[in-house]
Design an enzyme around this catalytic site. Structure first.
Site, mmCIF file in Angstrom:
data_model
loop_
_atom_site.group_PDB
_atom_site.id
_atom_site.type_symbol
_atom_site.label_atom_id
_atom_site.label_comp_id
_atom_site.label_asym_id
_atom_site.label_seq_id
_atom_site.Cartn_x
_atom_site.Cartn_y
_atom_site.Cartn_z
ATOM 1 N N TYR A 180 0.847 -1.191 0.000
ATOM 2 C CA TYR A 180 0.000 0.000 0.000
ATOM 3 C C TYR A 180 0.884 1.242 0.000
ATOM 4 C CZ TYR A 180 -4.722 1.875 0.624
ATOM 5 O OH TYR A 180 -5.939 2.490 0.424
ATOM 6 N N GLN B 212 9.412 -6.885 -3.264
ATOM 7 C CA GLN B 212 8.826 -8.072 -3.916
ATOM 8 C C GLN B 212 9.777 -9.267 -3.840
ATOM 9 O OE1 GLN B 212 7.598 -7.077 -7.933
ATOM 10 N NE2 GLN B 212 6.608 -5.205 -7.247
ATOM 11 N N HIS C 52 4.707 -3.638 -13.161
ATOM 12 C CA HIS C 52 6.036 -3.377 -13.726
ATOM 13 C C HIS C 52 6.592 -4.678 -14.274
ATOM 14 C CE1 HIS C 52 9.957 -1.609 -14.293
ATOM 15 N NE2 HIS C 52 9.505 -0.458 -13.824
ATOM 16 N N GLU D 45 8.564 29.366 -15.585
ATOM 17 C CA GLU D 45 7.935 29.655 -16.875
ATOM 18 C C GLU D 45 7.604 28.356 -17.619
ATOM 19 O OE1 GLU D 45 9.747 32.681 -19.319
ATOM 20 O OE2 GLU D 45 8.915 31.808 -21.138
HETATM 21 N N1 LIG Z 1 5.037 4.662 -7.675
HETATM 22 C C1 LIG Z 1 4.327 4.669 -8.798
HETATM 23 O O1 LIG Z 1 3.512 5.561 -9.025
HETATM 24 C C2 LIG Z 1 4.477 3.560 -9.830
HETATM 25 C C3 LIG Z 1 4.046 3.786 -11.151
HETATM 26 C C4 LIG Z 1 4.015 2.712 -12.035
HETATM 27 C C5 LIG Z 1 4.439 1.455 -11.607
HETATM 28 N N2 LIG Z 1 4.906 1.287 -10.350
HETATM 29 C C6 LIG Z 1 5.278 -0.068 -9.905
HETATM 30 O O2 LIG Z 1 4.314 -0.491 -8.947
HETATM 31 C C7 LIG Z 1 4.922 -1.328 -7.955
HETATM 32 C C8 LIG Z 1 4.703 -0.730 -6.580
HETATM 33 O O3 LIG Z 1 5.439 0.482 -6.533
HETATM 34 P P1 LIG Z 1 5.157 1.625 -5.463
HETATM 35 O O4 LIG Z 1 5.990 2.800 -5.871
HETATM 36 O O5 LIG Z 1 3.712 1.769 -5.203
HETATM 37 O O6 LIG Z 1 5.812 0.921 -4.221
HETATM 38 P P2 LIG Z 1 6.514 1.570 -2.978
HETATM 39 O O7 LIG Z 1 7.964 1.657 -3.247
HETATM 40 O O8 LIG Z 1 5.768 2.763 -2.540
HETATM 41 O O9 LIG Z 1 6.232 0.299 -2.042
HETATM 42 C C9 LIG Z 1 5.957 0.414 -0.781
HETATM 43 C C10 LIG Z 1 5.173 -0.793 -0.285
HETATM 44 O O10 LIG Z 1 6.020 -1.936 -0.214
HETATM 45 C C11 LIG Z 1 6.001 -2.409 1.121
HETATM 46 N N3 LIG Z 1 7.297 -3.077 1.340
HETATM 47 C C12 LIG Z 1 8.520 -2.654 0.940
HETATM 48 N N4 LIG Z 1 9.460 -3.558 1.324
HETATM 49 C C13 LIG Z 1 8.793 -4.565 1.935
HETATM 50 C C14 LIG Z 1 9.189 -5.803 2.544
HETATM 51 N N5 LIG Z 1 10.462 -6.175 2.576
HETATM 52 N N6 LIG Z 1 8.235 -6.572 3.087
HETATM 53 C C15 LIG Z 1 6.933 -6.206 3.064
HETATM 54 N N7 LIG Z 1 6.492 -5.059 2.501
HETATM 55 C C16 LIG Z 1 7.408 -4.263 1.960
HETATM 56 C C17 LIG Z 1 5.703 -1.166 1.957
HETATM 57 O O11 LIG Z 1 5.187 -1.493 3.222
HETATM 58 C C18 LIG Z 1 4.661 -0.501 1.074
HETATM 59 O O12 LIG Z 1 3.405 -1.107 1.205
HETATM 60 C C19 LIG Z 1 6.390 -1.436 -8.375
HETATM 61 O O13 LIG Z 1 6.524 -2.583 -9.182
HETATM 62 C C20 LIG Z 1 6.630 -0.175 -9.190
HETATM 63 O O14 LIG Z 1 7.700 -0.272 -10.118
HETATM 64 C C21 LIG Z 1 4.932 2.295 -9.446
HETATM 65 MG MG LIG Z 2 9.066 3.179 -12.745
#
Ligand SMILES: NC(=O)c1ccc[n+]([C@@H]2O[C@H](COP(=O)([O-])OP(=O)(O)OC[C@H]3O[C@@H](n4cnc5c(N)ncnc54)[C@H](O)[C@@H]3O)[C@@H](O)[C@H]2O)c1
Ligand SMILES: [Mg+2]
Ligand SMILES: CC(C)(O)[C@@H](O)C(=O)O
Ligand SMILES: [Mg+2]
Length: 347
Positions: free
Chosen positions: A38, A102, A123, A247
């Protein structure tokens, strides 16, 4: 699906006109969607899916982020569970932990990926660099991806405004024979504006290139270079910031966002047009070798390895926050704080 001409190349895109929300409900009617993580994408996708009427639960470990789940209305024991329990209950397991996270949880999650379930990503990272991540899914599940082309924060705010964010989609493994339909249904469910087809490999390499390049890394580098040169030649912070950032974001970016670069140029003086037309190719030639270097570093997995190594450290979040703080405290961005207070809407 519609065939569309993108600058002379025909590609297939899907919108909610061709694939309605009702159809998405029909495709996913027997599924329990378990959003694991989350952070940024987790809330955007989980809340959009819930508001669109899908059966969604969230899997999140306890801590600060867990509080955010509660604030967003996820109920412990009903729609909010520890990660492993959510994976057990879910039929579509959505891997929305950080890409490094992950890897850490993969051994715990894998036993719950039983025949007939679906593993979902936003991703191509985990699968494309599986020699580095160790993520090798069982062969009797579907493995799919919908990757929003923007921040999860924008995915949510645009959905609330009745707009959609464009997303790419891909199928890595089709055990059910129905994986592509499921993927598109999922994309419509999370609030995609339109969906375009890719592969896990192409998404992973283009995404890491884009964010290190023009979307984030290169733009900060460009701003810093110009601001520093202006300051070194005696221009004041407000002048340097206005000519470098303000700008662009307030006046010129909205113009080329709306109707393309030539339209923005056409709305500037002939002096500006002459100079910009002369200097664009010089910048292109100067920057291209760095772009080639970047693409190679992404393609070989070097960038993925750096992200894995750095973001797997226990204090990675503190270190990232410190680097962001250093950026925020630079004179250029501090000048920006004051410049923003002077915007008409802030007065
Ligand atoms: N941030 C974006 O807007 C965005 C955009 C497109 C794609 N993505 C992809 O979506 C996926 C999620 O990215 P995000 O930026 O939302 O994630 P993030 O980096 O914000 O992830 C945080 C989440 O991972 C959990 N977490 C991290 N390490 C952990 C561990 N060791 N054990 C348990 N939980 C753990 C945290 O508690 C939290 O819920 C990724 O594959 C990312 O590349 C992200
Ligand atoms: Mg990215
Ligand atoms: C929002 C971005 C930069 O497009 C995404 O790729 C991310 O990793 O957060
Ligand atoms: Mg991206």
């Amino acid at each position: 699906m519609a065939e569309m001409n993108f600058g002379g190349v025909i590609e297939t895109v899907v919108t909610s006109k061709e694939f309605s929300l009702e159809k998405a409900h029909e495709v996913l009617k027997n599924e329990t969607i378990a959003v694991i993580g989350y952070g940024i994408q987790g809330p955007g996708q989980a809340c959009n899916l819930r508001d669109n009427g899908f059966n969604v639960i969230v899997g999140q470990r306890e801590g600060k982020t867990y509080e955010k789940c509660l604030k967003d209305g996820w109920v412990p024991g009903k729609t909010l569970f520890p990660i492993e329990e959510a994976c057990k209950k879910g039929t579509i397991i959505c891997m929305l932990l950080s890409d490094a996270g992950q890897i850490a949880v993969w051994p715990k999650i894998k036993p719950y990926l039983t025949a007939g379930k679906t593993l979902y990503y936003s991703h191509g990272f985990a699968i494309n660099w599986q020699d580095r991540t160790g993520v090798v899914p069982p062969s009797d599940i579907d493995v799919i991806m919908v990757a929003p082309k923007g921040s999860g924060t924008s995915l949510r705010t645009m959905f609330c405004e009745g707009r959609g964010l464009n997303c790419s989609y891909a199928v890595y493994q089709d055990a059910s024979g129905n994986a592509e339909e499921k993927t598109i249904a999922f994309g419509i469910g999370i609030g995609a504006g339109y969906l375009f087809k890719t592969t896990f490999q192409r998404e992973a390499t283009s995404d890491l290139t884009g964010e290190r390049g023009s979307l984030m890394g290169a733009i900060e580098g460009l701003f810093e270079a110009q601001y520093d040169v202006l300051r070194a030649h005696g221009h004041s912070p407000s002048e340097a910031f206005n000519e470098t950032v303000e700008e662009l974001t307030q006046s010129l970016m909205p113009l080329f966002g709306e109707k393309g670069m030539d339209w923005m140029y056409a709305n500037c003086s002939t002096t500006a047009q002459r100079g910009a037309l002369d200097w664009a190719p010089r910048f292109r030639e100067a920057i291209k070798p760095v772009m080639e270097w970047l693409y190679l570093s992404v393609k070989t997995g070097n960038e993925a390895q750096i992200a894995i190594d750095k973001n797997s450290q226990p204090d990675y979040r503190d270190k990232l926050n410190k680097e962001l703080e250093d950026m925020r405290n630079k004179e250029m961005w501090q000048a920006g704080v004051t410049v923003r207070t002077l915007r008409p809407e802030n007065n």
